[in-house]
Design a protein around this motif. Structure first.
Motif, PDB file in Angstrom:
ATOM      1  N   ALA A 160       0.823  -1.207   0.000  1.00 53.04           N
ATOM      2  CA  ALA A 160       0.000   0.000   0.000  1.00 53.04           C
ATOM      3  C   ALA A 160       0.858   1.258   0.000  1.00 53.04           C
ATOM      4  CB  ALA A 160      -0.939  -0.017   1.197  1.00 53.04           C
ATOM      5  N   VAL A 161       1.968   1.225   0.720  1.00 45.47           N
ATOM      6  CA  VAL A 161       2.862   2.382   0.730  1.00 45.47           C
ATOM      7  C   VAL A 161       3.441   2.621  -0.657  1.00 45.47           C
ATOM      8  CG1 VAL A 161       5.083   3.195   1.598  1.00 45.47           C
ATOM      9  CG2 VAL A 161       3.398   2.266   3.177  1.00 45.47           C
ATOM     10  N   ALA A 162       3.843   1.561  -1.345  1.00 47.17           N
ATOM     11  CA  ALA A 162       4.361   1.724  -2.707  1.00 47.17           C
ATOM     12  C   ALA A 162       3.300   2.292  -3.628  1.00 47.17           C
ATOM     13  CB  ALA A 162       4.857   0.373  -3.233  1.00 47.17           C
ATOM     14  N   GLY A 163       2.060   1.842  -3.459  1.00 44.36           N
ATOM     15  CA  GLY A 163       0.988   2.374  -4.286  1.00 44.36           C
ATOM     16  C   GLY A 163       0.698   3.833  -3.993  1.00 44.36           C
ATOM     17  N   ARG A 164       0.737   4.221  -2.720  1.00 40.07           N
ATOM     18  CA  ARG A 164       0.465   5.624  -2.379  1.00 40.07           C
ATOM     19  C   ARG A 164       1.563   6.538  -2.910  1.00 40.07           C
ATOM     20  NH1 ARG A 164      -0.819   3.324   2.804  1.00 40.07           N
ATOM     21  NH2 ARG A 164      -3.081   3.061   3.038  1.00 40.07           N
ATOM     22  N   ARG A 165       2.789   6.065  -2.885  1.00 37.16           N
ATOM     23  CA  ARG A 165       3.869   6.887  -3.440  1.00 37.16           C
ATOM     24  C   ARG A 165       3.661   7.132  -4.930  1.00 37.16           C
ATOM     25  NH1 ARG A 165       9.058   3.845  -0.607  1.00 37.16           N
ATOM     26  NH2 ARG A 165       8.786   4.708   1.520  1.00 37.16           N
ATOM     27  N   ALA A 166       3.324   6.076  -5.645  1.00 39.45           N
ATOM     28  CA  ALA A 166       3.070   6.251  -7.078  1.00 39.45           C
ATOM     29  C   ALA A 166       1.852   7.128  -7.319  1.00 39.45           C
ATOM     30  CB  ALA A 166       2.884   4.878  -7.740  1.00 39.45           C
ATOM     31  N   LEU A 167       0.819   6.986  -6.488  1.00 40.23           N
ATOM     32  CA  LEU A 167      -0.378   7.809  -6.651  1.00 40.23           C
ATOM     33  C   LEU A 167      -0.085   9.272  -6.354  1.00 40.23           C
ATOM     34  CD1 LEU A 167      -3.370   7.650  -7.349  1.00 40.23           C
ATOM     35  CD2 LEU A 167      -3.860   7.322  -4.922  1.00 40.23           C
ATOM     36  N   ALA A 168       0.765   9.532  -5.384  1.00 43.42           N
ATOM     37  CA  ALA A 168       1.168  10.911  -5.111  1.00 43.42           C
ATOM     38  C   ALA A 168       1.919  11.503  -6.296  1.00 43.42           C
ATOM     39  CB  ALA A 168       2.026  10.963  -3.851  1.00 43.42           C
ATOM     40  N   LEU A 169       2.721  10.692  -6.964  1.00 48.22           N
ATOM     41  CA  LEU A 169       3.426  11.176  -8.148  1.00 48.22           C
ATOM     42  C   LEU A 169       2.448  11.462  -9.286  1.00 48.22           C
ATOM     43  CD1 LEU A 169       6.166  11.832  -9.338  1.00 48.22           C
ATOM     44  CD2 LEU A 169       6.415   9.438  -9.994  1.00 48.22           C
ATOM     45  N   VAL A 170       1.417  10.638  -9.398  1.00 49.64           N
ATOM     46  CA  VAL A 170       0.384  10.906 -10.405  1.00 49.64           C
ATOM     47  C   VAL A 170      -0.308  12.225 -10.123  1.00 49.64           C
ATOM     48  CG1 VAL A 170      -1.808  10.087 -11.331  1.00 49.64           C
ATOM     49  CG2 VAL A 170       0.022   8.473 -10.922  1.00 49.64           C
ATOM     50  N   ASP A 175       0.885  14.731  -8.508  1.00 44.76           N
ATOM     51  CA  ASP A 175       1.826  15.816  -8.748  1.00 44.76           C
ATOM     52  C   ASP A 175       1.951  16.116 -10.236  1.00 44.76           C
ATOM     53  OD1 ASP A 175       4.116  17.590  -7.811  1.00 44.76           O
ATOM     54  OD2 ASP A 175       5.153  16.278  -9.215  1.00 44.76           O
ATOM     55  N   ARG A 176       1.973  15.069 -11.063  1.00 44.22           N
ATOM     56  CA  ARG A 176       2.107  15.286 -12.504  1.00 44.22           C
ATOM     57  C   ARG A 176       0.844  15.863 -13.113  1.00 44.22           C
ATOM     58  NH1 ARG A 176       7.353  15.746 -13.555  1.00 44.22           N
ATOM     59  NH2 ARG A 176       8.545  14.000 -12.679  1.00 44.22           N
ATOM     60  N   SER A 177      -0.298  15.470 -12.587  1.00 42.63           N
ATOM     61  CA  SER A 177      -1.559  15.976 -13.149  1.00 42.63           C
ATOM     62  C   SER A 177      -1.923  17.343 -12.614  1.00 42.63           C
ATOM     63  CB  SER A 177      -2.685  14.983 -12.853  1.00 42.63           C
ATOM     64  OG  SER A 177      -2.838  14.795 -11.458  1.00 42.63           O
ATOM     65  N   GLY A 178      -1.248  17.788 -11.523  1.00 41.08           N
ATOM     66  CA  GLY A 178      -1.540  19.100 -10.969  1.00 41.08           C
ATOM     67  C   GLY A 178      -2.836  19.168 -10.208  1.00 41.08           C
ATOM     68  N   THR A 179      -3.387  18.038  -9.798  1.00 41.33           N
ATOM     69  CA  THR A 179      -4.637  17.998  -9.056  1.00 41.33           C
ATOM     70  C   THR A 179      -4.390  17.326  -7.732  1.00 41.33           C
ATOM     71  OG1 THR A 179      -5.248  15.889 -10.062  1.00 41.33           O
ATOM     72  CG2 THR A 179      -6.029  17.902 -11.136  1.00 41.33           C
TER      73      THR A 179
END
Length: 839
Positions: free
Chosen positions: A535-545, A547-551
């Motif tokens: 879950a931590v790995a998934g949240r890190r990737a989701l945070a990057l998403v 950040d990239r989408s600006g939302t």
């Protein structure tokens, strides 16, 4: 069987590498054996991707020091080495001599001439017309024409993006680097090569995209007539291939059998030429039929001698020659036939010859590949072989598809062990991607016991290898097969892994919406399993998403803005699905002096005493109770935010006629009373209870015209002995006015001018039927009992009860005063009448 059988160490890694076994339970290759998992770090555009087969790949912005250098180009020797590695394995043809390229000299010269001028050409011809042999001849003739040489690629099951990345890898030296779209187009624009692309499967706008990305390249494309045509603006030259002449077909047939044809055989060949329209592949297969007339083949392709010399078999009929695959297969050895069964089970894909001994359970089964190639039953497809056109359908009709599921399961189990072996490099696993993906597809669609689980294991093992080899189209297909198979098999942990990988892949390719959806699905599944690391790995990737989408991505469990809150079905109001809105959370404390909001409704019915009440008006107070949020709508939300309090004042006076103002108490909090009950809990006497569960609080009141006793416009007074203690709720023997001076409002009702001399004419018409959960514990003992049922007692009860209902006071003055002077019923009659008439 060792995975390096019949292969060199340069293709499989070190020979003495320790063997490990992939584990199906939450781990990738090497997890079950205790050895380290094979992780690979690569750069994909602006990201640093760590392929982790255990918990899922990790992605982060690439640090400045990890950015790869500008890719350089391969030299001629490196390009030649790469071309040899990408070609299908060379196998010896057992019988006959290699078929020559007949009557294609004119087409070859024309293609070389066009490519030398920088023109791109598309060669269109049916399967079996010799397109691959023609492309080989043209590529050899064009060697040295372009600055970056000749690049051989395959379009078999490839998209334009796949072809562009393969072209980049064939020309540039960029290990473990996959540039983003912008950098890829810039690097492709600098390539000047002749690109030979066989088995093209796309056309139209997709082909225009490929040609537009490589303006300095000349393409030689080969496709079948069923592939979409190029767009008119592509400016491609078209060359059509058909069959060859009758004499050329006879020459090809004589070369296949190694001798001149007899008259009977020549006549038979003429009939076959007419039926096949001169396709060269049909005559290669016909040569295999003629060779079997003399003697059947053994496992090595040599005549077995079963048929005595001079005792030849009859020639096949034209119908048999039209579908020669079953007849040819019957004359081959058992290893070759078992290889064909595996190819049919895998959808036409042929495993590499190094895997055939393990699959066919024959140590010499690798020689069967040469037999099949010499008979025209298989054809090259990229770096491997597959069944020739129409061969699969012919063998399926002959029964070669029986037990296809079991053979696909055997192949999947073998590939799962082989792909997870530490000595097998990701590049070698990617070369077998077509056969591996075919096995996944068959098992995923099967509902036999154990088949989906085997597909999950194979996908779990092969997907990280495809990712590390930068074969991302195969990576995506394996992940989708694995997610579907895990869903069918009920393996939630593996399904979460595949969704995580799909989200990381979508993030790398720039598809942020799909990445968000896949990662959220993975986090949800891992939350169910309490998989904290995943879950931590998934949240890190989701945070990057995010950040990239600006939302901003709201935390799990919150409701989007504007989501409708469902109606509560219980007395204890439920919280909104998205939590308390920020506006409500920051709402100020309720102010007793805030403006009053009152809604009015007109109804008719019976009063508290059972008499009719005509034209009674009822005022309903909406005070932010959670269970009434949906019914009240926007008005309730406004009341909750502003903290409004309803003040319906009724004034009671002393016996000397001095007017006193009836005051309201501190309003209750939204939807909650002092003892934890909702603010509109029904009372024991049919009224709504106020603070502390005491009777006298109502949510609906009536309003009367001026001059009516007991109304807010002209309040009435009661006896002086009917008041209660404001803190204990007991009788005080004083007036009905509350003793606490702090509770007096600044805008109370007018002072009474005297006692009313007439009885109220209208009474409440509806009597609440719901009973309270707990009864009031303090019953007032009136000090002065009225001797007659005069309107005075009712009026005093009415005014005080109204006050209790409006403000939900804790003084209990309205309840006790009304109960003491009600006359008819000291306990309930006065409180009910006062509560309902005092509004």
């Amino acid at each position: 069987m060792d995975p390096n059988t019949n292969r060199g160490p340069e293709e499989y890694g070190e020979q003495d590498a320790p063997a490990t076994t992939p584990a199906p339970a939450h781990g990738g290759p090497g997890a079950a054996s205790g050895g380290p998992a094979r992780t690979v770090q690569l750069v994909s555009g602006p990201y640093l991707l760590t392929v982790n087969p255990v918990d899922g790949s990790e992605i982060e912005p690439c640090p400045p020091g990890e950015q790869p250098a500008v890719p350089g180009k391969h030299g001629p020797e490196e390009r030649a080495e790469l071309a040899r590695a990408a070609a299908p394995p060379a196998v010896p043809v057992a019988a006959g001599r290699p078929a020559a390229l007949l009557e294609r000299a004119e087409e070859t010269d024309r293609l070389v001439r066009l490519l030398s001028r920088g023109r791109s050409v598309r060669v269109t011809g049916p399967s079996g017309s010799g397109r691959t042999r023609l492309l080989d001849a043209v590529a050899t003739a064009c060697d040295g024409v372009a600055p970056d040489g000749v690049v051989r690629l395959s379009g078999y099951r490839r998209t334009p993006t796949d072809v562009m990345y393969e072209l980049f890898a064939a020309v540039h030296r960029a290990p473990l680097h996959r540039p983003d779209r912008g950098e890829l187009l810039r690097l492709l624009g600098e390539i000047g090569a002749i690109v030979v692309l066989d088995d093209l499967e796309f056309g139209g706008a997709a082909l225009d995209e490929l040609l537009g990305a490589t303006p300095e390249c000349a393409f030689l494309l080969a496709a079948t007539p069923d592939v979409a045509a190029p767009s008119p603006g592509s400016h491609l030259e078209e060359v059509f291939l058909g069959g060859i002449s009758r004499d050329a077909c006879r020459e090809l047939l004589e070369g296949a059998v190694g001798r001149p044809l007899a008259d009977e055989e020549a006549a038979w060949a003429a009939d076959l030429w007419f039926e096949s329209e001169g396709l060269p592949l049909r005559f290669v297969q016909a040569g295999a039929l003629l060779r079997q007339r003399v003697g059947a083949f053994d496992a090595y392709g040599e005549p077995s001698g079963d048929v005595p010399a001079g005792d030849e078999r009859p020639l096949p009929t034209v119908a048999e020659a039209a579908s020669p695959a079953p007849l040819i297969a019957a004359g081959l050895g058992e290893a070759a036939r078992e290889t064909l069964r595996f190819a049919v089970a895998l959808g036409g894909e042929l495993p590499h010859q190094a895997h055939l001994p393990a699959l066919a359970q024959d140590t010499h089964a690798d020689a069967a590949l040469g037999d099949l190639l010499g008979c025209g039953l298989i054809t090259p497809a990229g770096g491997h072989y597959r069944l020739a056109a129409t061969v699969q359908d012919q063998l399926t009709d002959a029964g070669y598809a029986d037990d296809a599921g079991e053979r696909a399961l055997t192949a999947a189990q073998h590939y799962a062990w082989w792909a997870g072996h530490p000595s097998v490099t990701p590049e070698r696993a990617a070369a077998e991607s077509d056969a591996i993906l075919a096995a996944m597809g068959v098992l995923t669609g099967s509902r036999d016991g154990g088949h989906p689980s085997a597909a999950v294991l194979l996908a779990r093992t092969a997907a990280p290898a495809f990712a590390a080899a930068l074969h991302w189209s195969a990576w995506e297909r394996s992940l989708r097969h694995g997610a579907e198979a895990a869903r069918i098999a009920g393996e939630v942990a593996e399904e979460a892994y595949f969704h995580h990988e799909l989200g990381v892949l979508a993030l790398c390719t720039g598809n942020l919406d799909r990445a968000r959806a896949e990662l959220e699905a993975s986090i949800g599944l891992r939350g169910v399993l309490s998989d904290r690391r995943g879950a931590v790995a998934g949240r890190r990737a989701l945070a990057l998403v995010a950040d990239r989408s600006g939302t901003f991505t709201p935390p799990a469990g919150t409701a989007p803005a504007g989501e409708e809150i469902p109606d509560a079905r219980t007395e204890e109001s439920a919280s909104p699905p998205g939590g308390v809105p920020a506006g409500l959370a920051a709402a100020p404390a309720v102010d007793a002096t805030a403006p009053t909001v009152v809604t009015r409704s007109v109804a008719s019915g019976k009063g508290a005493g059972g008499g009719p009440a005509k034209g009674r008006r009822k005022a309903a107070l909406v005070l932010g109770a959670r269970r009434n949020l949906v019914a009240a709508g926007a008005g309730a939300l406004l009341v909750a935010v502003l903290g409004t309090v309803v003040t319906l004042g009724a004034v009671s006076g002393s016996d000397d006629g001095t007017g006193k103002k009836v005051t309201t108490e501190q309003s209750a909090q939204t939807g909650q009373s002092d003892d934890g009950l909702p603010a509109d809990q029904p009372g024991t006497d049919g009224t709504r209870t106020g603070q502390g569960g005491r009777p006298g609080t109502v949510t609906g009141h009536r309003s009367a015209s001026p001059g009516t006793p007991g109304t807010s416009a002209q309040p009435s007074t009661g006896p002086t002995g009917d008041a209660t203690d404001p803190t204990t709720g007991g009788p005080t023997g004083g007036s009905t006015r509350p003793t606490d001076p702090t509770t007096r409002p600044t805008d109370g009702g007018t002072s009474p001018t005297g006692k009313p001399t007439h009885k109220p004419t209208d009474k409440p018409t509806d009597k609440p039927t719901d009973k309270p959960t707990d009864k009031p514990t303090d019953k007032p003992t009136p000090t002065d009992k009225p001797t007659s049922q005069e309107p005075t007692g009712s009026s005093g009860s009415t005014g005080t009860g109204g006050t209790g209902s409006a403000s939900a006071t804790t003084t209990g003055s309205g309840t006790t005063g009304g109960g003491a002077t009600g006359g008819d019923a000291p306990t309930t009659g006065g409180g009910s009448t006062g509560g309902t008439n005092g509004g």
